[in-house]
Design a protein around this motif. Sequence first.
Motif: not given
Length: 503
Positions: A351-352, A354-355
């Motif tokens: 998630e990090a 992708r962010g």
Amino acid sequence: MRTGGPAMAAPEESLRRRKVGNAGAEPGSPSGPGPGCDPTGYSARLRAGTFWLTRIVLLRALAFIYFVAFLVAFHQNKQLIGDRGLLPCRTYLKNVQQYFRGPVSWDAVSYAPTVLWLLDWSHMDSNLDALALLGLGVSSFVLVTGCANIVLMATLWVLYMSLVNVGQIWYSFGWESQLLETGFLGIFLCPLWTLSRLPTGTPPSQIVLWGFRWLIFRIMLGAGLIKIRGDRCWRDLTCMDFHYETQPVPNPAAYFLHQSPWWVHRFETLSNHFLELVVPFFIFLGRRMCILHGALQILFQVVLIISGNLSFLNWLTMVPSVACFDDATLGFLFPSGPGGLKDRVLKLQEEAARGARPPLQYASPRSAQRSSCRAQLAPTPARRTPCGRTTSSSASRVTQGGGHASSPPTTTAWTGSCGLLPSRPTSTTSGSSTWQAGSWPTTPQLCPYWPSTLSRTGRPPGGSGASTTGTSSAALGASTLLQASGGSARGSAPTSPHSASAT
């Protein structure tokens, strides 16, 4: 059949090598520079640079030391500082109170900070047992669950500080103050209230992790400098000749180590100097050297535990060394099953990652698979225009009064960061040639880039017969200029040459 075997096995080996290469790629990176730029073959290994699992190991290790310290206090405090102990803490507190001439004051509390000032001194044994049992309970919870918050870690620190400040000579050893300093750093490693092993809203603080590293740096370097400055035997490499038989509490292994040859003792002394005077500087030399420092220091403490007995000092010295390892290094300590801590950390890292990438919001079904591909700029001199588009410098001005453009914009390239899908006009006017909607691409090409110019040479349908060359980006350039001047660019493009540049 024998001659055909190697020829048939070659493609299989090549395919196997490609699979192995894809498995070793980092999450979020494309498997190869293929034309589609499709990221495949994500690795299940943890990335370096995060410390979610490091915090869990640190908290559990610190809770273990607290548990041992409170267990020792529960068994020995009554005999040492109890009502009938060798040095009763009640007498000590009264002496402090008399020294400051009066009842309990701020000066007395600051001189000996302890919660015993607030309790009934007539049952001091019960008070000491209560502090030790409460510390055992809190440390057991952190040790078993691996989660804590500031309140729990501060409670452990206050309870143990209350015992140390009334323990007098029994609590004057170096590991007592070292535990308090290590425990104080542990307070700021946790969230304020949340009780979770992976509090996603509170990642481990890099400042606190460097505080642990700075602590182990000072401990080891200080120990090495004291040896060099304190006794000549450490300088002539003869200390280990008699260390094992003169240490405070020799253990069974110390006898056999003492019988080692002289050159073994010289090597032990040199190794001690290297580990205490040189290795601590590895912390500041990058991730790999920092990991090497942590591994060497933990191994050194294990050897000291095997060869002697210094209470929980060596175990406590291992705790700040854990801060030298990240999640990728400590991942082997955790199971890899779905839903486990390791799997949850993998999701947090993805998630990090992708962010950190700029999102592509084109209304194309292929954009989700090609999020790692960025649209490239056209190779013409370009200037920035609103909404992520670039227009070549040959674009002519459009008059405010609705006059003709001297020439249509020759190039309009999309950078891929706008996030808007332009509307498709039903027809496009460029000079005296009108193109139909079929000349526009049906699907935006996001990778490697959206072709910025579609040229047709010849007689346009319904035209005047002259051979013209037009660009399908003329309407996009007009809509860009309309948006820049405050007009609307929705709907179909104007069919009249006069209205193509109207505001």
